[in-house]
Scaffold this active site. Sequence first.
Site, mmCIF file in Angstrom:
data_model
loop_
_atom_site.group_PDB
_atom_site.id
_atom_site.type_symbol
_atom_site.label_atom_id
_atom_site.label_comp_id
_atom_site.label_asym_id
_atom_site.label_seq_id
_atom_site.Cartn_x
_atom_site.Cartn_y
_atom_site.Cartn_z
ATOM 1 N N LYS A 90 83.270 14.060 30.569
ATOM 2 C CA LYS A 90 82.148 14.508 29.750
ATOM 3 C C LYS A 90 82.001 13.731 28.438
ATOM 4 C CE LYS A 90 80.622 18.112 32.220
ATOM 5 N NZ LYS A 90 81.731 18.816 32.826
ATOM 6 N N GLU A 112 74.963 23.223 25.939
ATOM 7 C CA GLU A 112 75.341 24.317 26.837
ATOM 8 C C GLU A 112 76.687 23.927 27.438
ATOM 9 O OE1 GLU A 112 73.582 21.734 27.895
ATOM 10 O OE2 GLU A 112 74.922 21.220 29.557
ATOM 11 N N SER A 378 87.732 13.815 38.025
ATOM 12 C CA SER A 378 86.857 14.054 36.864
ATOM 13 C C SER A 378 87.527 14.730 35.676
ATOM 14 C CB SER A 378 85.629 14.857 37.293
ATOM 15 O OG SER A 378 86.011 16.082 37.900
HETATM 16 C C1 LIG Z 1 81.718 19.605 34.008
HETATM 17 C C2 LIG Z 1 82.662 19.142 35.011
HETATM 18 C C3 LIG Z 1 82.265 18.849 36.328
HETATM 19 C C4 LIG Z 1 80.880 19.131 36.850
HETATM 20 O O1 LIG Z 1 79.847 18.459 36.187
HETATM 21 P P1 LIG Z 1 79.156 17.166 36.766
HETATM 22 O O2 LIG Z 1 78.021 16.941 35.848
HETATM 23 O O3 LIG Z 1 78.719 17.479 38.157
HETATM 24 O O4 LIG Z 1 80.143 16.077 36.733
HETATM 25 C C5 LIG Z 1 83.193 18.326 37.202
HETATM 26 N N1 LIG Z 1 84.470 18.107 36.822
HETATM 27 C C6 LIG Z 1 84.892 18.378 35.568
HETATM 28 C C7 LIG Z 1 86.322 18.126 35.217
HETATM 29 C C8 LIG Z 1 84.006 18.904 34.620
HETATM 30 O O5 LIG Z 1 84.454 19.164 33.400
#
Ligand SMILES: *Cc1c(COP(=O)(O)O)cnc(C)c1O
Length: 405
Positions: A90, A112, A378
Amino acid sequence: MQQYQINEDGFYGNFGGAYIPEMLYPNIEELKNKYTDIIKSEQFQQSFRLLLKDYVGRPSPLYFAKRLSQQYKAQIYLKREDLCHTGAHKINNTIGQILLAKSLKKSRIIAETGAGQHGVATATVCALMGMECIVYMGAHDIQRQAPNVGRMKMLGAKVIAVHSGSKTLKDATNEAIRDWISHPTNTHYIIGSVVGPHPYPDMVARFQSVISEEIQLQLMEQTGRDYPDKIIACVGGGSNAAGAFYHYIDQTKVDLIAVEAAGAGLYSGKSAATSVLGTEGIIHASKTLLMQTADGQIVEPHSISAGLDYPGIGPMHAHLLTTKRAKAIAITDQEALQAAYHLSQVEGIIPALETAHAFAALEKIRFHKNEVVVVNLSGRGDKDLQTYLKYADQFINQKHKSDAK
Ligand SMILES: *Cc1c(COP(=O)(O)O)cnc(C)c1O
């Protein structure tokens, strides 16, 4: 030059656009007219690249996961976004947007958040730049993601609980849009995914595209080829997937796999698998696929993971999936928990619950022998420990049972 692009009106095929209330028109027009020039300017690029390197810690490693590779008989590489400052991808986007907000001379930032990762990433860059920060978060998510609420407060942000609807991400987004309407001049809204009105989906995808830019270089270095056979990423709104796919969208030999949350089961009525259950409609000012009733009421989503608990999907993914350029796989809460325990125990990496969905998808894919697979890791799982530990007995017992066989 990337062939795959939005058109002038911000559409990917049928999806996207800016279906905004009159009151938001000036904000969106200003952004739309200025964002590409600002992003392309040398000054912006210099600041952006420097912060990504020295503040975020990029490039994030591309790690060859040996034990997972043996298990699935493929060469599995993990793109370690969990190692970015604040623990997820993020921050790539919030760094970009805070620099943009500064160029636009805004002094107040709103956001948000679902899992709290975007809230933390926004609070972080606001502290970095000395800007006021207000984060809207569903009351249900405040409960299940307590560590991130604490972090946001410590960073100086104001967290506002949202009690409408399912008290999750969709409801927080509604409140943030309302706030923006009432503060049109001094406020920039940092959206956390590739959702919302044009130009957000394109803007956020560009900031996150650093992920696939790095994968190209790192794969070249490690395998002698700059592309994988498959890329797997979880999709809430779709920003980490957009970043991991971005530079490969034109290369049709690369399979793009988007992993959604099936919650308690795809057809259980408690799910967030938008690409299967969704139909065309408008949510948060964008035309996309969303879960709705026949008369257009949004169906409340469900996922154990706060970051995937969203009834829509970014318009880019709606387009990639309906044109069959990308493929979707849906993973239940239970399968995600199991995958989280498995990754922790075979690779020593505790993933975020969102990310665990991407790893559970490994079980559903048949790999060609030794093909190259990148899983976008992620985020890290510290924020989810409370949830994981609730299920500890189940998974630790299971492991012992299978060991005994
Ligand atoms: C916010 C988040 C997501 C989902 O958001 P995307 O916009 O689809 O990437 C996925 N993995 C993590 C670790 C997140 O913090």
